[in-house]
Design a protein around this motif. Structure first.
Motif, short mmCIF file in Angstrom:
data_model
loop_
_atom_site.label_atom_id
_atom_site.label_comp_id
_atom_site.label_asym_id
_atom_site.label_seq_id
_atom_site.Cartn_x
_atom_site.Cartn_y
_atom_site.Cartn_z
N GLY A 139 0.70 -1.21 -0.16
CA GLY A 139 0.01 0.23 -0.17
C GLY A 139 0.88 1.60 -0.41
O GLY A 139 0.41 2.48 -0.84
N ALA A 140 2.18 1.50 0.89
CA ALA A 140 2.71 2.67 1.17
C ALA A 140 3.34 2.82 -0.34
O ALA A 140 3.60 3.64 -1.09
N GLY A 141 3.73 1.46 -1.12
CA GLY A 141 4.60 1.50 -2.90
C GLY A 141 3.61 2.12 -3.81
O GLY A 141 4.10 2.60 -4.71
N ALA A 142 2.47 1.48 -3.70
CA ALA A 142 1.64 2.28 -4.56
C ALA A 142 1.16 3.79 -4.42
O ALA A 142 1.03 4.31 -5.32
N LEU A 143 0.77 3.95 -3.05
CA LEU A 143 0.53 6.15 -2.86
C LEU A 143 1.80 6.26 -2.85
O LEU A 143 1.80 7.48 -3.82
N LEU A 144 2.81 5.25 -2.76
CA LEU A 144 4.27 6.65 -2.95
C LEU A 144 4.51 6.69 -4.74
O LEU A 144 4.66 7.72 -5.46
N LEU A 145 4.39 5.35 -5.35
CA LEU A 145 3.74 5.80 -6.97
C LEU A 145 2.15 7.18 -7.78
O LEU A 145 3.26 7.56 -8.08
N VAL A 146 1.67 6.79 -6.79
CA VAL A 146 0.45 7.30 -7.45
C VAL A 146 1.00 9.03 -7.01
O VAL A 146 0.69 9.70 -7.88
N ARG A 147 1.72 9.37 -5.61
CA ARG A 147 1.91 10.73 -5.76
C ARG A 147 3.18 11.24 -6.66
O ARG A 147 3.10 12.29 -7.50
N ARG A 148 4.03 9.59 -6.92
CA ARG A 148 4.87 10.56 -7.68
C ARG A 148 4.77 10.65 -9.17
O ARG A 148 5.07 11.69 -9.43
N THR A 149 3.74 10.16 -9.20
CA THR A 149 3.09 10.43 -10.87
C THR A 149 1.86 11.52 -11.02
O THR A 149 2.01 12.98 -11.19
N ALA A 150 1.65 12.40 -10.09
CA ALA A 150 0.93 13.34 -10.07
C ALA A 150 1.97 14.01 -9.51
O ALA A 150 1.24 15.27 -10.44
N GLU A 151 2.57 14.17 -8.95
CA GLU A 151 3.82 15.19 -8.55
C GLU A 151 4.01 15.64 -10.05
O GLU A 151 4.19 16.84 -9.85
N GLY A 152 4.74 14.88 -11.03
CA GLY A 152 5.15 14.76 -12.10
C GLY A 152 4.47 15.43 -13.03
O GLY A 152 4.44 16.10 -14.03
N ARG A 153 3.03 15.24 -13.04
CA ARG A 153 2.26 15.32 -14.01
C ARG A 153 1.97 17.05 -13.35
O ARG A 153 1.85 18.08 -14.18
N ARG A 154 1.68 17.13 -12.15
CA ARG A 154 1.37 18.46 -11.64
C ARG A 154 2.84 20.02 -12.08
O ARG A 154 3.03 20.86 -12.15
N TYR A 155 4.19 19.66 -12.36
CA TYR A 155 5.30 19.88 -12.59
C TYR A 155 5.13 20.63 -13.93
O TYR A 155 5.44 21.45 -14.74
N ALA A 156 4.81 19.05 -15.11
CA ALA A 156 4.76 19.62 -15.99
C ALA A 156 3.67 21.01 -16.56
O ALA A 156 4.09 21.54 -17.21
#
Length: 184
Positions: A139-156
């Motif tokens: 669950g922590a890994g999935a949350l980290l993956l979602v968070r990193r993906t969302a951050e990448g999209r937000r920064y873009a």
């Protein structure tokens, strides 16, 4: 607990899911262990053996578990009054001629005693904790993956917006923006 309310909810949900999975695994392991112990117990028989020689300490590599034991030659009867002999586990320093309790299988061969509730509990709880840990880590890994993906999209998105706003905000026109060049 700090952080964004969505992160708090995700942490609480992940923790609850891990606990539920751990509890389910503990129950399943307990039942499986109890069923296996019952099945094995049906083919294990407690008999009284008599030692026929002195007990000798086994080598350190052949010891099993934490309970000290020695090995001694002995005789016993099983099944149906058939006389057997062999080496059995006995308490250390057991003298010849002493009656000891041993467990044998249906053929009369010495075996370990059936499992007890304490061993089954330890196995079930250990397995449940391991499952809870794995579910929590997943669950922590999935949350980290979602968070990193969302951050990448937000920064873009921020970068694209800055490309549009910065020339107007700073008063400078960027090269290739369609306006004139600095050479004009």
């Amino acid at each position: 607990m700090g952080g964004h309310p969505v992160e708090q909810l995700a942490l609480a949900s992940r923790s609850a899911l891990a606990l539920v999975c751990g509890a389910v695994a503990t129950g399943a392991l307990w039942k499986a262990g109890a069923d296996a112990d019952r099945e094995r117990a049906a083919h294990r028989h407690r008999v009284t053996a008599t030692t026929t020689g002195p007990a000798r300490e086994p080598s350190a590599s052949t010891r099993y578990g934490t309970e000290p034991y020695a090995l001694a030659p002995a005789t016993w009867e099983h099944p149906e009054r058939v006389s057997r002999s062999g080496t059995v586990r006995v308490p250390p320093r057991t003298p010849p001629g002493r009656a000891v309790t041993v467990w044998v299988d249906d053929t009369g061969t010495p075996i370990r005693a059936p499992g007890d509730a304490a061993s089954r509990s330890l196995t079930a709880v250990s397995g449940g904790v391991a499952v809870a840990g794995l579910v929590g880590a997943a669950g922590a890994g999935a949350l980290l993956l979602v968070r990193r993906t969302a951050e990448g999209r937000r920064y873009a998105a921020w970068e694209r917006e800055w490309e549009r706003v910065e020339p107007v905000w700073s008063g400078r026109l960027r090269r290739g923006s369609g306006a004139g060049t600095d050479d004009d």
